[in-house]
Scaffold this active site. Structure first.
Site, PDB file in Angstrom:
ATOM      1  N   ASP A 305       1.192  -1.366  -0.104  1.00  0.00           N
ATOM      2  CA  ASP A 305       0.363   0.365  -0.083  1.00  0.00           C
ATOM      3  C   ASP A 305       1.004   1.453   0.334  1.00  0.00           C
ATOM      4  O   ASP A 305       2.331   1.220   0.780  1.00  0.00           O
ATOM      5  CB  ASP A 305      -0.975  -0.390   1.147  1.00  0.00           C
ATOM      6  CG  ASP A 305      -2.150   1.242   1.449  1.00  0.00           C
ATOM      7  OD1 ASP A 305      -2.111   1.726  -0.173  1.00  0.00           O
ATOM      8  OD2 ASP A 305      -2.656   1.362   2.746  1.00  0.00           O
ATOM      9  N   THR A 307       0.393   4.302   1.767  1.00  0.00           N
ATOM     10  CA  THR A 307      -0.016   4.887   2.935  1.00  0.00           C
ATOM     11  C   THR A 307       1.078   4.213   3.855  1.00  0.00           C
ATOM     12  O   THR A 307      -0.146   3.444   4.156  1.00  0.00           O
ATOM     13  CB  THR A 307      -1.382   5.750   2.872  1.00  0.00           C
ATOM     14  OG1 THR A 307      -1.191   6.695   2.166  1.00  0.00           O
ATOM     15  CG2 THR A 307      -1.254   6.248   4.729  1.00  0.00           C
ATOM     16  N   ASP A 575      -2.138  -2.038   6.648  1.00  0.00           N
ATOM     17  CA  ASP A 575      -2.380  -1.980   8.284  1.00  0.00           C
ATOM     18  C   ASP A 575      -3.513  -0.958   7.657  1.00  0.00           C
ATOM     19  O   ASP A 575      -3.959  -0.664   9.121  1.00  0.00           O
ATOM     20  CB  ASP A 575      -1.459  -0.371   7.683  1.00  0.00           C
ATOM     21  CG  ASP A 575      -1.853   0.895   7.506  1.00  0.00           C
ATOM     22  OD1 ASP A 575      -2.827   0.695   6.535  1.00  0.00           O
ATOM     23  OD2 ASP A 575      -0.529   2.246   6.803  1.00  0.00           O
TER      24      ASP A 575
END
Length: 823
Positions: A305, A307, A575
């Site tokens: 990902d 971020t 996350d």
């Protein structure tokens, strides 16, 4: 602004401390064994009470019965192996338990009218918990107030989000995607749904195994099956046909059995995995599943990902702009709005005041909203115009309904008494009218900034899509700094031949720019996932593109599945709750501890300090384990192949198995056990290639065949020259030692100081035991003719081993070539 949704719920007070203590005494707390890890009792039991230990016990009793005490030299090794295995697993468990405590799930509970955060296991029945986006539901509950979107895919396999309103049940193990609610816990601890699933998982076994463990289990299984009939045949042939003594018949049969048992192989694997787990734990890497070390070492595609992986998890608001319609890029772009509407466009100060109301009303607590809250706290009130506007226009604004952010639609919304407003991804908010604002946003997205659009919505229903007119009011520019070590980390994976796929919900141009800055190869190849509306398009895209933007959680899962369909071993990092579906399907899942607890609990590997730079060390540990166990396993299999074929040779030619258990123990100790364990501790960063079991067998086969040929020839010559069986056994032991050190040299290349020390140390140990402890290990003094045969067959063994190695390698190359050309 008066926000009714954030007012305390007066009738919900929660339990008192006395009520909590009473429920704890009644055993109604949320403590439950929901892990499939072994308990201390299970560790001791699994190491001590094994099939092979049972065989060792039986043959020890047989040797005691025939008074062959010196052939019990294998017992200290077996006991030592068992104790070492228990101690190392207990050490690993102790460290992992401490790390798991740091990563233990928490819950926000309402007690005596106050909210507090506690460990999930400290909850009790009838507790009232507050559930927000990103929270994992830790016990079965019923919604009392509010509503949430829940994903139950980890339990049911269904990816669709389910809305839960007051009175509806919540299953433990599911997680909240959006919204906020108060819920009462109905079933806790072992009575909860997730605990019952965990109990079933334990009863069904350990589940999926890694290739290495699966291969070793296959070897152990087949050896376990073969030794029973072979031992019966050998004893019958020795005692009843060759008419040896009972003692000789038992000892020769026991020697063959011991030779066929890979007693240290499984232990070696367990210890190697346990030591790697402990080393990673010291580097703040928690493994929920030990097999993930090996899987990650075999990964050839890493999905990340943006971020929290490429960039830091936190972000900040860089700028806020109102759409003026006067910019040279946007002049005339708003022709669909009438002049009255054009004249009422907000200035930045007015936009910020409205945004402040929006942020106050929102129940989201993601990184974006945290950045907006920080910006508002820092900037609102500094501008007099903003203050005046707030006092006159927004004092009476009331919240009617809040629509939390959803990864599926990529926007959130708030309905005030004076209208509805949405905040989210420009493409999803503006939909078919995105082109009208695209040029004004482009300068920011091209620089790698994240851009969100703030707009007024003409309708009131935000749950069923934006079907009414959307009026863009302004946009927010957020910056997300790239991690300092990102370039170095991605350069490592590039050098190792691991493809990187960046899968993000953000604008594809923004993600592409960030990926370029991080040094990700192929970052210029990006695609907007809204165009991937079929499985075929997704499968084509994973072959062509590196960066995927505007990806929904379901699409992340489909991208991972498409890569696996192309025969890739895929790791997924994430996350947030939007990553969980893809993490669940990936071969190995890695979570950042700074993200949602639901993602951390679903992942196999958790980076406790959320530092992506630890990923290479996890890969190195996996390679150390697989490569070293593979190398050491070939030493164990040489003995097994020799003993199996020599047993068959003895049965066919009606001869007694030439060795005693003491001889096998001596050879095992210095050419297999000690060097195998020491080599397993060596650093090894080589890429893993090929199938584990095939590579191990190909390395072991030349030495195993060499042993059979030279020892078989020695036994026949001994029979021809009528040499004593004790001399033949001693010479055969020395021949096995010679070939054993040949294969040790072969697998140890290239040599370093430690490997030289291992080689010469074991040679010295074998000579010491053979000379100084000759009686204990049944080593007799050789006659001149036996010494001559030993020298001749020793030289022959070197040539035979070399040519057999070349033959096996050529045969493997030929088979590989044929398999590649086969249609």
């Amino acid at each position: 602004m008066r926000d009714k949704t954030n007012e305390p719920v007066k009738e919900l007070k929660g339990l008192t401390e006395q009520e909590v203590e009473l429920r704890v005494e009644q055993g109604l707390d949320n403590r439950a064994d929901t892990t499939t890890d072994k308990s201390i009792k299970e560790i001791i039991f699994s190491n001590a009470f094994t099939y092979f230990n049972l065989i060792f016990l039986i043959i020890s009793i047989l040797l005691l019965c025939v008074k062959s005490y010196r052939n019990l030299t294998f017992l200290p090794i077996v006991i030592g192996n068992t104790l070492i295995g228990i101690v190392q697993e207990l050490r690993a468990k102790k460290i992992l338990d401490k790390m798991n405590l740091l990563n233990a799930p928490h819950a926000t509970v309402l007690r005596e009218g106050m909210q507090k955060q506690i460990l999930s296991e400290e909850l009790v029945k009838d507790d009232i918990v507050v559930l927000r986006a990103g929270d994992q539901i830790c016990a079965d509950a019923t919604v009392l107030e509010g509503n949430v979107q829940v994903n139950e895919s980890l339990l049911t396999g269904e990816a669709d989000e389910v809305e839960k309103k007051a009175g509806m049940p919540l299953l433990s193990g599911s997680f909240v995607v959006a919204g906020e609610c108060y819920a009462r816990l109905d079933k806790v601890g072992k009575d909860s749904y997730i605990s019952r699933l965990a109990t079933q998982a334990k009863s069904m076994g350990s589940g999926e195994q890694s290739e290495m463990v699966r291969s070793i289990n296959q070897i152990v299984k087949w050896v376990g099956i073969i030794i029973i009939p072979i031992s019966i045949i050998l004893f019958y042939q020795s005692f009843y046909i060759n008419h040896t003594t009972l003692q000789k018949g038992v000892t020769s049969t026991v020697a063959a059995i011991i030779g066929m048992i890979p007693e240290g192989l499984y232990l070696l694997t367990t210890i190697a995995l346990a030591l790697s787990t402990m080393r990673l734990a010291k580097n703040k890497v928690l493994l929920h599943d030990m097999k993930s070390i090996e899987t990650l070492a075999r990964v050839d595609v890493l999905c990340v990902d943006k971020t929290g992986t490429i960039t830091e998890p936190s972000m900040c608001v860089k700028e806020i702009h109102a759409f003026s319609g006067e910019n040279e890029h946007t002049a005339g772009q708003y022709s669909r709005f009438d002049e009255a509407e054009q004249s009422t466009r907000f200035h930045e100060t007015e936009l910020e005041a409205l945004l402040e109301d929006y942020v106050r009303a929102s129940k989201d607590n993601n990184a974006t909203m945290q950045a907006l809250k920080a910006y508002m706290a820092q900037n609102i009130g500094k501008n007099d115009n903003a203050v005046n506007h707030k006092n006159t226009d927004t004092e009476n604004r009331q919240v009617v309904e809040v629509f939390p952010f959803s990864s599926a639609v990529k926007y959130s919304g708030v309905v005030f008494n004076d209208g509805a407003y949405v905040l989210g991804a420009p493409e999803f908010v503006m939909q078919s009218h995105f082109s009208e604002v695209e040029q004004e946003l482009l300068p920011y997205t091209k620089k790698g900034y994240r851009v969100l659009i703030f707009a007024r919505y003409a309708g009131r229903d935000l749950k069923n899509g934006l079907t009414e007119e959307v009026t863009p009011l302004g946009f927010i520019v957020l910056s997300n700094p790239i991690r300092a070590n990102a370039k170095e980390t991605f350069a490592y994976f590039k050098a190792q031949g691991v493809q990187i796929k960046v899968i993000s919900g953000d604008n594809p141009e923004t993600v592409s720019e960030i990926a370029k800055q991080a040094g990700i190869e192929g970052a210029q190849n990006y695609i907007d996932a809204t165009r991937l509306d079929s499985q075929f398009k997704i499968e084509e895209a994973v072959r062509e593109y590196t960066v995927f933007g505007r990806v929904t959680p379901k699409q992340k899962q489909q991208l991972v599945q498409a890569l696996q369909k192309d025969k890739h071993t895929v790791a997924m990092t994430g996350d947030g709750v939007n990553d969980i579906l893809a993490m669940k399907d990936a071969d190995c899942s890695v979570a950042m501890a700074s993200g949602s607890e639901a993602a951390s609990q679903a992942a196999q590997v958790v980076l406790l300090d959320s530092d992506f730079a630890h990923m290479p060390s996890v890969v190195w540990e996996g390679r150390r384990v697989v490569n070293n166990v593979e190398r050491s396993a070939s030493l164990f299999l040489v003995k097994n192949i020799f003993s199996l074929l020599m047993s068959v040779f003895s049965a066919v030619f009606m001869i007694t198995y030439p060795l005693e258990p003491a001889h096998i123990s001596l050879i095992s100790m210095f050419t297999i056990g000690i060097p195998g364990f020491l080599l397993a501790l060596e650093p090894n960063k080589e890429r893993i290639k090929g199938k584990f079991i095939k590579k191990v067998l190909l390395k072991a086969l030349p030495a195993g065949l060499t042993d059979v040929f030279v020892v078989g020839a020695l036994v026949i010559c001994g029979d021809v020259f009528s040499l004593p069986s004790a001399d033949i056994a001693t010479a055969a032991t020395l021949l096995l030692a010679v070939v054993g050190f040949m294969i040790l040299i072969k697998i140890s290349e290239p040599f370093n100081k430690m490997k030289y020390a291992i080689l010469f140390g074991n040679i010295a140990g074998l000579l010491f035991c053979g000379i100084m402890l000759n009686h204990l290990f049944a080593m007799s003094q050789l006659s001149a003719i036996c010494m001559l045969l030993l020298i001749v067959f020793g030289f022959a063994a070197e040539s035979l081993f070399r040519y057999l190695t070349l033959l096996v390698e050529k045969a493997d190359e030929w088979v590989e070539k044929k398999s590649r050309t086969r249609p």
